[in-house]
Write a protein that holds these residues in place. Structure first.
Motif, PDB file in Angstrom:
ATOM      1  N   ARG A  37       0.820  -1.217   0.000  1.00 50.42           N
ATOM      2  CA  ARG A  37       0.000   0.000   0.000  1.00 50.42           C
ATOM      3  C   ARG A  37       0.849   1.261   0.000  1.00 50.42           C
ATOM      4  O   ARG A  37       0.495   2.246  -0.632  1.00 50.42           O
ATOM      5  CB  ARG A  37      -0.964  -0.037   1.176  1.00 50.42           C
ATOM      6  N   GLN A  38       1.976   1.224   0.702  1.00 46.27           N
ATOM      7  CA  GLN A  38       2.868   2.383   0.708  1.00 46.27           C
ATOM      8  C   GLN A  38       3.483   2.591  -0.667  1.00 46.27           C
ATOM      9  O   GLN A  38       3.596   3.715  -1.146  1.00 46.27           O
ATOM     10  CB  GLN A  38       3.957   2.208   1.749  1.00 46.27           C
ATOM     11  N   GLN A  42      -0.796   4.772  -1.235  1.00 52.25           N
ATOM     12  CA  GLN A  42      -1.945   4.845  -0.332  1.00 52.25           C
ATOM     13  C   GLN A  42      -1.481   5.225   1.061  1.00 52.25           C
ATOM     14  O   GLN A  42      -0.343   4.970   1.452  1.00 52.25           O
ATOM     15  CB  GLN A  42      -2.676   3.505  -0.281  1.00 52.25           C
ATOM     16  N   ARG A  43      -2.384   5.818   1.815  1.00 52.66           N
ATOM     17  CA  ARG A  43      -2.076   6.249   3.175  1.00 52.66           C
ATOM     18  C   ARG A  43      -2.050   5.033   4.098  1.00 52.66           C
ATOM     19  O   ARG A  43      -2.904   4.159   4.020  1.00 52.66           O
ATOM     20  CB  ARG A  43      -3.140   7.229   3.644  1.00 52.66           C
ATOM     21  N   ILE A  44      -1.069   4.997   5.006  1.00 51.14           N
ATOM     22  CA  ILE A  44      -0.938   3.910   5.969  1.00 51.14           C
ATOM     23  C   ILE A  44      -1.500   4.386   7.299  1.00 51.14           C
ATOM     24  O   ILE A  44      -1.102   5.442   7.812  1.00 51.14           O
ATOM     25  CB  ILE A  44       0.540   3.489   6.146  1.00 51.14           C
ATOM     26  N   ASP A  45      -2.416   3.616   7.868  1.00 53.56           N
ATOM     27  CA  ASP A  45      -3.042   3.969   9.134  1.00 53.56           C
ATOM     28  C   ASP A  45      -2.096   3.644  10.292  1.00 53.56           C
ATOM     29  O   ASP A  45      -1.403   2.613  10.283  1.00 53.56           O
ATOM     30  CB  ASP A  45      -4.345   3.188   9.291  1.00 53.56           C
ATOM     31  N   THR A  46      -2.054   4.505  11.279  1.00 51.82           N
ATOM     32  CA  THR A  46      -1.190   4.302  12.446  1.00 51.82           C
ATOM     33  C   THR A  46      -1.535   3.019  13.180  1.00 51.82           C
ATOM     34  O   THR A  46      -0.644   2.303  13.654  1.00 51.82           O
ATOM     35  CB  THR A  46      -1.322   5.497  13.412  1.00 51.82           C
ATOM     36  N   ASP A  47      -2.814   2.691  13.259  1.00 48.56           N
ATOM     37  CA  ASP A  47      -3.230   1.473  13.954  1.00 48.56           C
ATOM     38  C   ASP A  47      -2.651   0.221  13.298  1.00 48.56           C
ATOM     39  O   ASP A  47      -2.309  -0.741  13.975  1.00 48.56           O
ATOM     40  CB  ASP A  47      -4.751   1.365  14.008  1.00 48.56           C
ATOM     41  N   GLU A  48      -2.544   0.237  11.977  1.00 47.94           N
ATOM     42  CA  GLU A  48      -1.974  -0.914  11.274  1.00 47.94           C
ATOM     43  C   GLU A  48      -0.489  -1.094  11.597  1.00 47.94           C
ATOM     44  O   GLU A  48      -0.020  -2.207  11.797  1.00 47.94           O
ATOM     45  CB  GLU A  48      -2.157  -0.750   9.768  1.00 47.94           C
TER      46      GLU A  48
END
Length: 73
Positions: A37-38, A42-48
């Motif tokens: 995704r990076q 795409q934006r990477i969610d902090t929770d992931e």
């Protein structure tokens, strides 16, 4: 008084069997998903990212426990 939460408590409910292979597979899947995704922008969610970190920590603890058990035998 509640005991401190461990990384593997976050990933799997207490009482469920967690094997090093299961943790390694989950960490590889999460890491690959984040990397793909990076790379695609795409934006990477902090929770992931935190979930991946917790999985890696739980895997490290599991490996260390297995090593200690083997040495003690």
């Amino acid at each position: 008084m509640n005991r401190p939460r461990r990384p593997d408590d976050v990933l799997y409910p207490p009482g469920q069997v967690v094997t090093p292979l299961l943790l390694a597979t989950r960490a590889a899947d999460l890491g690959l998903d984040i990397a793909v995704r990076q790379a695609s922008g795409q934006r990477i969610d902090t929770d992931e990212v935190l979930e991946l970190l917790a999985t890696e920590v739980a895997l490290t603890h599991s490996a260390r426990f297995g090593l200690q058990t083997t040495v003690l035998r």
